[in-house]
Enzyme design. Structure first.
Site, short mmCIF file in Angstrom:
data_model
loop_
_atom_site.label_atom_id
_atom_site.label_comp_id
_atom_site.label_asym_id
_atom_site.label_seq_id
_atom_site.Cartn_x
_atom_site.Cartn_y
_atom_site.Cartn_z
N SER A 502 48.38 8.26 -85.61
CA SER A 502 48.25 8.77 -84.25
C SER A 502 49.34 9.82 -84.01
CB SER A 502 48.31 7.63 -83.25
OG SER A 502 47.80 8.02 -82.00
N ASP A 590 36.72 7.22 -84.11
CA ASP A 590 37.94 7.22 -83.30
C ASP A 590 37.67 7.86 -81.94
OD1 ASP A 590 40.49 7.46 -82.26
OD2 ASP A 590 41.39 8.09 -84.14
N HIS A 622 40.38 4.21 -84.40
CA HIS A 622 41.77 4.67 -84.35
C HIS A 622 42.65 3.69 -85.13
CE1 HIS A 622 44.71 7.40 -82.70
NE2 HIS A 622 45.45 6.41 -82.25
#
Length: 671
Positions: A502, A590, A622
């Site tokens: 991320s 995601d 994600h």
């Protein structure tokens, strides 16, 4: 059990040989510690998410059933009788809650990582399951559970408006869904134990938030204004028993977030606990009296402040039994049975059942029993100074082979280093059992995790110092940490990798584009490459908090100036500068960082004839939820690192068994 409400809405060139090199050691240290199998580290845990039922009669936990995490239930005094009550065969269950009617457990499940959670109910005894919400492309959230309504829960659904969640009452026995509030304004709706709507939050244009009181006629009145500088250090914890006051974490007019009681009638604030060094981390409320009993805070490690002296003997006893950090997982409604977790850095998590009447804790089990067989490394808390005199609370783990007899952070000799960057960025790294740290250190690398500016827990000045500093001072902090590790003889200048997910993936791309000579290689996991498209493709239910996100990134994609700022911080626009090996991993579903973020930078590198290895998981979002996908990713990563930094790598025929991994570009690290 309470759902805690907060305002936090929103955190190569690959020159790889085709012949895999396993168990290589090109630097000086000798391998003395056994390689820990990846399936032990990253396979399903033996036990997780342990809970006691509200009546104290049952214990529940997540455990593998036919290789997939499912919910197990057993009598509290006869855990050997535990059996699965669910039979999920795909992603496994990650979150569940006991209802207050003693017979049902509710759990959340999404589809292949899309985070459009649906709610399921399962009968504890007959094991019959019901899908309680069934909406395509809709995200269901649990708003509240209350002992006053044992057969119902409050849920939020964005089935009418994808950006906002309406509030419903859901009967978990017959599945009846009744709308009780159509929401056209608020990012969050706060209810009390009587299921009355009491407060609601709406973000302001400057990135702050207003809290409104909602009366019985559902009319709103401004109650409390949260400035943008306090948005990440302010939150509602819960109500007192009379529901005439809220427990409120707030940083207004001070740096760190303190705990207050805030009267809903006259707006009077009463300080309960404040720490000048760090924010309040967690609040322990009595299950029925709703009084504050203790507060936790965390600088280098977690600690507790006792507020109600009636609980002091419990804490004194439990701390005497724990070898690491004391974590109170949950408690029965009568406060008699507690589930306790003992968190250490070099041992599996130990769970205990504590009887508060008898003042006696009984060991239950470890979260990963097989991990006990291996020597685990020590995690060292260190404070690293920055070039502008800030302090970065960081955690360094060394390979067992170079750990000094005094067990300090200075290794006996230099080793390659992996800078492992946390996501968020409004999150933080903690001391404790970190499986990535254990894995990498076991493979011969030092591992350093840094709470760079913008991380949470250290006061609002530290968080807000990261505003607009993506690819700026936030990255400077990471470079300062690398230079510190070199100066402390932990590693050598040309032996440092950067890795993260991320925001950590974004930091990896920044590292290889903005500072292309610092890192030997990088691993980007679901990281954004283009801040313009990142903001334009956020999930619709993030839009009520968009102003706060713009403040963090430092630019508005709707203005010419903002576009220039965002473009200047986007690694995509500097892809031609990449000259070190890069591995990119992405989940196809995601919702936060779309696949297009990885696709874009891969295409830009290909256009410049810059090699890259790009792997895609079509059934993930994600991050990688399925254990077979996790293991395959870490297998590729350790092969990649071994080829670049010459650490050790475990060869296993099962590394890619059952994985959905697709190699979109680059070298086949599976061979």
């Amino acid at each position: 059990m309470k759902i805690v409400h907060t305002i936090f809405r929103i955190s190569l060139i690959v020159f790889i040989t085709n012949i895999m090199t396993h168990n290589i050691k090109s630097y000086a240290i000798d391998k003395k510690n056994e390689l820990i199998p990846k399936k032990v580290l990253f396979g399903n845990p033996d036990k997780a998410s342990v809970a006691v039922s509200p009546d104290g009669e049952y214990i529940s936990y997540l455990a593998p059933y036919n290789g997939v995490l499912n919910i197990y239930v057993a009598p509290i005094n006869n855990i050997e009788q535990a059996s699965p009550i669910t039979n999920n065969k795909d992603r496994g269950i990650s979150a569940y809650f006991w209802s207050y009617n003693k017979e049902y457990i509710v759990y959340l499940q999404d589809q292949d990582g899309d985070e459009n959670w649906q709610i399921y109910g399962v009968h504890v005894k007959n094991k019959k399951e019901k899908k309680l919400t069934n909406f395509q492309g809709v995200r269901a959230e649990i708003n509240n559970l209350s002992e006053k309504f044992p057969n119902e829960i409050l849920v939020s659904l964005n089935n009418r408006n994808k950006e906002l969640h309406d509030l419903y009452k859901l009967n978990i026995i017959n599945g009846k869904l009744t709308k009780i509030y159509e929401n056209n304004d608020f990012s969050d709706i706060i209810t009390d134990d009587t299921f009355k709507i009491r407060l609601a939050l709406k973000q302001t244009d400057d990135g702050g938030s207003n809290i409104y009181k909602i009366n019985s006629k559902l009319n709103k009145k401004l109650f409390y204004k949260i400035d943008s500088e306090d948005i990440n250090t302010t939150g509602i914890v819960g109500f007192n028993k009379e529901a005439d006051s809220i427990y409120f974490i707030d940083s207004k007019n001070q740096n760190t977030a303190a705990l207050y009681s805030l009267n809903l009638k006259d707006n009077k604030k009463q300080l309960i606990y404040s720490n000048n060094h760090v924010d309040v981390n967690a609040v322990l409320l009595h299950p029925t009296r709703k009084s504050v009993e203790a507060v936790s805070f965390n600088y280098l490690k977690q600690d507790w402040k006792i507020i109600d002296q009636g609980i002091k003997k419990d804490f004194d006893y439990l701390k005497s039994k724990m070898k690491g950090e004391l974590n109170i997982v949950n408690r029965s409604l009568d406060n008699k049975i507690w589930i306790i977790a003992d968190i250490q850095d070099n041992f599996p998590v130990s769970y205990y059942k504590y009887d508060s009447d008898k003042k006696k804790a009984d060991f239950l089990f470890l979260n990963r029993q097989d991990l006990k067989k291996y020597k685990l490394a020590t995690m060292h808390p260190v404070v690293i100074p920055t070039r502008d005199n800030m302090e970065l609370v960081s955690y360094l783990t060394l390979p067992f082979e170079v750990q000094s007899a005094s067990h300090n952070f200075k290794p006996l000799e230099k080793v390659p280093l992996v800078l492992f960057v946390h996501g968020g960025p409004t999150a933080r790294d903690y001391w404790g059992l970190n499986l990535v740290h254990q894995w990498l250190s076991n493979r011969g690398y030092a591992v350093l995790s840094v709470n760079y500016r913008g991380s949470t827990g250290f006061g609002k000045e530290f968080i807000n110092a990261g505003n607009g500093e993506w690819a700026g001072k936030m990255h400077d902090d990471l470079i300062d940490a690398v230079n510190w590790a070199i100066q402390q003889d932990v590693t050598e200048k040309d032996k440092v990798a950067i890795m993260g997910g991320s925001y950590g993936g974004y930091a990896t791309l920044v590292g290889l584009t903005f500072t292309p000579d610092v890192f030997a290689c990088g691993i980007d996991i679901v990281g954004p490459s283009n801040l313009l498209t990142l903001l334009k493709t956020i999930p619709p239910y993030w839009k009520p908090a968009l102003n706060s996100l713009k403040l963090k990134l430092g630019g508005d994609p709707e203005t010419e100036e903002g576009i220039k700022i965002l473009e200047s911080k986007s690694p995509l626009n500097f892809a031609s500068k990449i000259k070190k090996p890069l591995l990119i991993a992405q989940g196809a579903n995601d919702p936060r960082v779309k696949q297009s973020e990885s696709d874009q930078i891969v295409a830009a590198m290909k256009a410049k004839n810059i090699p890259v290895t790009y792997v895609l998981y079509p059934d993930e979002g994600h991050g990688f939820s399925k254990p077979q996908n996790r293991i395959s990713f870490y297998a590729m990563t350790e092969s990649f690192l071994a080829s670049q930094l010459k650490g050790w790598s475990e060869k296993s025929e099962d590394d890619f068994k059952g994985s959905s991994l697709i190699i979109k570009e680059g070298s086949n690290l599976k061979n």
